[in-house]
Design a protein around this motif. Sequence first.
Motif, PDB file in Angstrom:
ATOM      1  N   VAL A   1      -3.605   2.419   0.835  1.00 27.89           N
ATOM      2  CA  VAL A   1      -3.548   3.378  -0.219  1.00 27.89           C
ATOM      3  C   VAL A   1      -4.213   4.705  -0.114  1.00 27.89           C
ATOM      4  O   VAL A   1      -3.616   5.907  -0.073  1.00 27.89           O
ATOM      5  CB  VAL A   1      -3.754   2.704  -1.458  1.00 27.89           C
ATOM      6  CG1 VAL A   1      -3.546   3.733  -2.753  1.00 27.89           C
ATOM      7  CG2 VAL A   1      -2.949   1.403  -1.896  1.00 27.89           C
TER       8      VAL A   1
ATOM      9  N   ALA B   1       0.990   3.863  -2.887  1.00 27.62           N
ATOM     10  CA  ALA B   1       0.532   5.361  -2.812  1.00 27.62           C
ATOM     11  C   ALA B   1       1.658   6.039  -3.206  1.00 27.62           C
ATOM     12  O   ALA B   1       1.424   6.961  -3.784  1.00 27.62           O
ATOM     13  CB  ALA B   1       0.263   5.527  -1.293  1.00 27.62           C
TER      14      ALA B   1
ATOM     15  N   VAL C   1      -7.799   1.025  -7.775  1.00 22.08           N
ATOM     16  CA  VAL C   1      -7.563   0.831  -6.523  1.00 22.08           C
ATOM     17  C   VAL C   1      -8.740   0.683  -5.543  1.00 22.08           C
ATOM     18  O   VAL C   1      -9.136  -0.077  -4.781  1.00 22.08           O
ATOM     19  CB  VAL C   1      -6.648   1.940  -5.928  1.00 22.08           C
ATOM     20  CG1 VAL C   1      -6.262   1.729  -4.430  1.00 22.08           C
ATOM     21  CG2 VAL C   1      -5.180   1.849  -6.428  1.00 22.08           C
TER      22      VAL C   1
ATOM     23  N   GLN D   1      -2.232   8.320   0.783  1.00 14.72           N
ATOM     24  CA  GLN D   1      -2.160   9.224  -0.409  1.00 14.72           C
ATOM     25  C   GLN D   1      -2.317  10.676   0.010  1.00 14.72           C
ATOM     26  O   GLN D   1      -1.480  11.553  -0.456  1.00 14.72           O
ATOM     27  CB  GLN D   1      -3.224   8.843  -1.592  1.00 14.72           C
ATOM     28  CG  GLN D   1      -2.447   8.206  -2.754  1.00 14.72           C
ATOM     29  CD  GLN D   1      -3.602   7.890  -3.818  1.00 14.72           C
ATOM     30  OE1 GLN D   1      -4.754   7.291  -3.392  1.00 14.72           O
ATOM     31  NE2 GLN D   1      -3.569   8.073  -5.093  1.00 14.72           N
TER      32      GLN D   1
ATOM     33  N   GLY E   1       0.854  -1.424   0.001  1.00 11.03           N
ATOM     34  CA  GLY E   1      -0.099  -0.054  -0.061  1.00 11.03           C
ATOM     35  C   GLY E   1       0.976   1.133   0.071  1.00 11.03           C
ATOM     36  O   GLY E   1       0.522   2.285  -0.722  1.00 11.03           O
TER      37      GLY E   1
END
Lengths: 290, 303
Positions: free
Chosen positions: A157, A83, A101, A161, A79
């Motif tokens: 993720v 990201a 995703v 992000q 993840g």
Amino acid sequence: MTIRFKRRSILPGFGLSLGFTLFYLSLIVLIPLSAVFVKTFSLTWHQFWHIVTARRALASYRLSFGASAIATLINLVFGLNVAWVLVRYQFPGKRLFDSLVDLPFALPTAVAGIALTTIYAPNGWIGRFLDKIGIKGAYSPLGVVIALTFTGLPFVVRTVQPVLEDLDKEMEEAAASLGAGRWQVVTRVLWPSVLPAALTGATMAFARAVGEYGSVVFISGNMPMRTEITPLLIVTKLQQYDYTGATAIAVVMLVAAFVLLLTINLLQVWSGHRRKIRAALESGAVPGSS
Amino acid sequence: MAATATFTRPKRKAVFRAEDATTEPRTVRGLLIGSAVLFLGIFLFLPLAVVFTAAFAKGVSLYLASLREPDALAAIRLTLLTAAIAVPLNLVFGVAAAWSIGKFEFLGKSLLITLIDLPFSVSPVVAGLIYVLCFGLQGLLGPWLAAHNIKIIFAVPGIVLATIFVTFPFVARELIPLFQAQGNEEEEAALTLGANGWQTLFRVTLPNAKWGLLYGVILSNARAMGEFGAVSVVSGHIRGLTNTMPLHIEILYNEYHFTAAFAVASLLTLLALLTLFLKSFVEWKSRQPGAPKEAAGGKEVAA
């Protein structure tokens, strides 16, 4: 000054909206949930303990929590990788990958379950290679881990992000001007900001994985004591009309969910705290920043 | 004291470049991108590919025949009916909750928000279980319901209730931060101009929140149609009567009708792809300059 329940406002509709909210909430969520505890109180502590620590139940906890932990670790590592790559780099198809995703959020779990089973079964696209080297993909604990990795994929993720997007390049450049190498910048400047968000995402993924049913029941094989997850144990007990047993195990799951929810809230407070400190630093203390 | 004491430094590059500390070497970048793409490819693309490959494995006519089969049609109808009831009800709830929580200050607000989020943290199987405990034959209301010949568990009402539970927070979670962020100024202005509460809600507040609202409805719908665990527990699995599409897929798969199972699954997969597309669209729209403030966040959906 007297303590008011509600601050004065000229907007109408508070009573109606709050009343309806509480009514609907109680009807759909609170009253049915309390049925679980009402049912459990009909058991003595000794009986309850006996049910939730039966060998079959313990085996299911080991599988559910163990496989969830492994899947969460995989999702934590990859993840962060995904990201980072989505925020920092450009490559063909990036937008497509970015929207995809969220697929585990949008795809029904039953569909995910049969798709994953077909891929990892002994004659499946990946399963046949695993079979050649003697590893069982589907119908084994590995299958459960694979399914739970799929289910939890978006969590880390999507929590990492925004944090990566918010990070200011100026901080990295400042560190560089002070003599830091790239690895030092990553580990001393970027990682402390990313860690709380990553942990929050990982905990959410873990919480989801523990309760997951649809994606797992097809690929696991469902053999009691070996590949039976806890939610399936609850369903089996219900099918045998053992409502008391099913409810007792459900209480264990609810307690675990509650603890995880608390952990997530605390982690969010921690990362919110860091974000506020950073925002304060960036707005006032750093000369030249906008 | 030597006049020519030397001081050895570790070897450094002759020229310092800012990019050295703010970007990674190209090989590292390539490795990171490669591993991310491989990971996403295996876990996301392969399942999508396998659904459509298996669905059309025996040709288009068999695909269509699987979908026109009476039990499959009944399952599709039940799924659509359930979503048509659950989503609007939770929409009304979401607006009511967001109005009271987002526009007013009162004691116990965070507790209320936590309670609204409860269905998210409950396993789907437990969600079904609680309704069986309330309305099942051995349940709290069981004898009363049996005496009045009302069937909830193992019938459609139970399925609808379980679906309402699992999609409960979606719209509320979207709207509450949105209403809070937008403040009360516009509503108060509307009131001073003579609008009543309902006019303010429909002409001022909701239009400002339209993208968040749409987003919540899309997610809610996707979850309502795809819910498996909770519905499986309350359903009774009676073919043609109490099977939703996910349950029907399970039955077909367990009976080794793989093509038919994937054919029905492909419909739900198309819905998922549509959901993802609409999600991106709404996020894009809410990022436009001049659009009402607040983008949609990533929220959880599947069953």
